[in-house]
Design a protein around this motif. Structure first.
Motif, mmCIF file in Angstrom:
data_model
loop_
_atom_site.group_PDB
_atom_site.id
_atom_site.type_symbol
_atom_site.label_atom_id
_atom_site.label_comp_id
_atom_site.label_asym_id
_atom_site.label_seq_id
_atom_site.Cartn_x
_atom_site.Cartn_y
_atom_site.Cartn_z
ATOM 1 N N VAL A 246 70.968 11.417 56.985
ATOM 2 C CA VAL A 246 70.223 10.203 57.333
ATOM 3 C C VAL A 246 70.610 9.059 56.396
ATOM 4 O O VAL A 246 70.836 7.929 56.830
ATOM 5 N N LEU A 247 70.689 9.354 55.116
ATOM 6 C CA LEU A 247 71.054 8.324 54.138
ATOM 7 C C LEU A 247 72.418 7.727 54.468
ATOM 8 O O LEU A 247 72.580 6.499 54.490
ATOM 9 N N ASN A 248 73.384 8.579 54.730
ATOM 10 C CA ASN A 248 74.755 8.108 54.977
ATOM 11 C C ASN A 248 74.902 7.406 56.315
ATOM 12 O O ASN A 248 75.468 6.303 56.392
ATOM 13 N N ILE A 249 74.419 8.065 57.364
ATOM 14 C CA ILE A 249 74.714 7.623 58.725
ATOM 15 C C ILE A 249 73.637 6.706 59.305
ATOM 16 O O ILE A 249 73.949 5.764 60.042
ATOM 17 N N ALA A 250 72.373 6.984 58.994
ATOM 18 C CA ALA A 250 71.282 6.230 59.626
ATOM 19 C C ALA A 250 70.732 5.100 58.763
ATOM 20 O O ALA A 250 70.008 4.245 59.281
ATOM 21 N N ILE A 251 71.023 5.092 57.472
ATOM 22 C CA ILE A 251 70.499 4.037 56.595
ATOM 23 C C ILE A 251 71.618 3.137 56.079
ATOM 24 O O ILE A 251 71.634 1.931 56.337
ATOM 25 N N VAL A 252 72.551 3.725 55.357
ATOM 26 C CA VAL A 252 73.628 2.922 54.768
ATOM 27 C C VAL A 252 74.480 2.266 55.851
ATOM 28 O O VAL A 252 74.783 1.067 55.778
ATOM 29 N N MET A 253 74.844 3.020 56.862
ATOM 30 C CA MET A 253 75.726 2.474 57.897
ATOM 31 C C MET A 253 75.125 1.259 58.617
ATOM 32 O O MET A 253 75.779 0.221 58.729
#
Length: 350
Positions: free
Chosen positions: A110-117
């Protein structure tokens, strides 16, 4: 780019959850503006499309695969907060129902794909597009660059998380406990896949959707662009946008089995028994990886397969249909719940 269970230490997973959970809580509050403008069905549709896009595994020259996400276009059209909800729900059901990405590693994904992105995509898009008219070609270029940069950023972050594990978590002999890949392996592998292939796919998807909305559904594009000049624009519709969206989703669903043609899996997503231990200088599967890899054993359609089918593509298509329905319905219900709470808060203030 979906990190499976066992590749990250419990400590790393805990830190990721500590960041992801409160961020998603804020996103649920911030997304009220979207649901107030009656775009809950649009949010649900984008969520389903994101799930679908992540099923397309594209072959990479080194024998692995990668995929686009669709998070950038959601961030541009409905805002980064809406994109966080949209993509995180898609990731959740990919993990729970299909075993794509770990449950323990869900916070990291989630952090990588759903938040940072989405945040990176929105920032890059705003920086390049500036105050250009909604139908300006500059916005299409901005969308393409935003999709490319944001997906690559998420991939690099994933590579860093995997690559630091051997240095931070190992036994007395120096043998990795979790991910066996070092930064010198993870960064080049993730960059190659996403700079050359997946990033291009994300750029094309994002630019294509924005270009279509400029021509056929400008009101939707205006949702996240208040105050932008649209006086010089005229809409040119030949088909209703919902019809076009339905046809596009249907075609994509039927084409999802193309991912089965890829010769290998995505880097860093191998099951413990599939690791090439000799090439990694290991005599056995890392202890922690072996322990946590099977943490979630309740994926009903593990690997996008339906038990007993003789043709894998049938299971892949049916999995796509099931995922689209489940993700779309759940996000729709979340949007309606946020809408109801928002309406209640407004009445209480009055």
């Amino acid at each position: 780019m979906h990190i499976p269970d066992g590749y990250l230490s419990p400590q790393t997973c805990g830190v990721a959850f500590a960041i992801a959970v409160p961020t998603l809580a804020v996103a649920a509050r911030k997304v009220k503006r979207v649901v107030k403008t009656r775009h809950v069905p649009t949010l649900a549709l984008f969520s389903a499309v994101s799930f679908l896009v992540m099923m397309f595994n594209i072959p990479i020259p080194d024998g692995t695969t990668a995929h686009a996400v669709g998070g950038a276009v959601v961030a541009i059209v409905l805002g980064p907060w809406a994109a966080m909800i949209s993509v995180s729900v898609a990731l959740l059901f990919q993990a729970l129902l299909f075993g794509d990405g770990g449950v323990l590693a869900y916070g990291a994904n989630v952090l990588n794909i759903a938040i940072v992105m989405p945040v990176v995509a929105y920032g890059v898009y705003k920086l390049i597009s500036g105050r250009a008219e909604l139908t300006s070609a500059r916005r299409v270029v901005a969308a393409a660059v935003a999709g490319y940069v944001s997906l690559t950023t998420a991939a690099v972050l994933t590579g860093i998380e995997l690559g630091i594990q051997p240095d931070l978590f190992h036994d007395a002999s120096g043998t990795p406990l979790y991910s066996p890949y070092h930064l010198a392996q993870t960064i080049p592998a993730m960059l190659l896949a996403h700079l050359l292939v997946a990033g291009v796919a994300e750029a094309a998807l994002t630019a294509g959707v924005i270009l279509y909305l400029q021509r056929a559904n400008l009101p939707l594009l205006q949702v996240n662009h208040p105050g932008i000049d649209v006086e010089a624009t005229t809409e040119r519709r030949r088909f209703r946008p919902i019809v076009v969206a339905g046809i596009a989703v249907g075609i994509m669903t039927l084409l999802t089995p193309l991912g089965l043609l890829a010769p290998g899996g995505a880097f860093g997503e191998d099951a413990p028994e599939d690791l090439n231990l000799g090439s990694l200088g290991l005599s056995a599967v890392p202890e922690g990886l072996n322990r946590y890899a099977g943490f979630w054993q309740h994926a009903i359609f593990s690997g996008y397969k339906l038990g007993g089918e003789t043709h894998p593509w049938v299971g892949y298509v049916l999995s796509a249909v099931i995922g689209i329905v489940v993700v779309g319905v759940v996000v729709f219900l979340i949007g309606k719940a946020v809408e109801a709470f928002s309406r209640r808060d407004t009445l209480e203030k009055v």
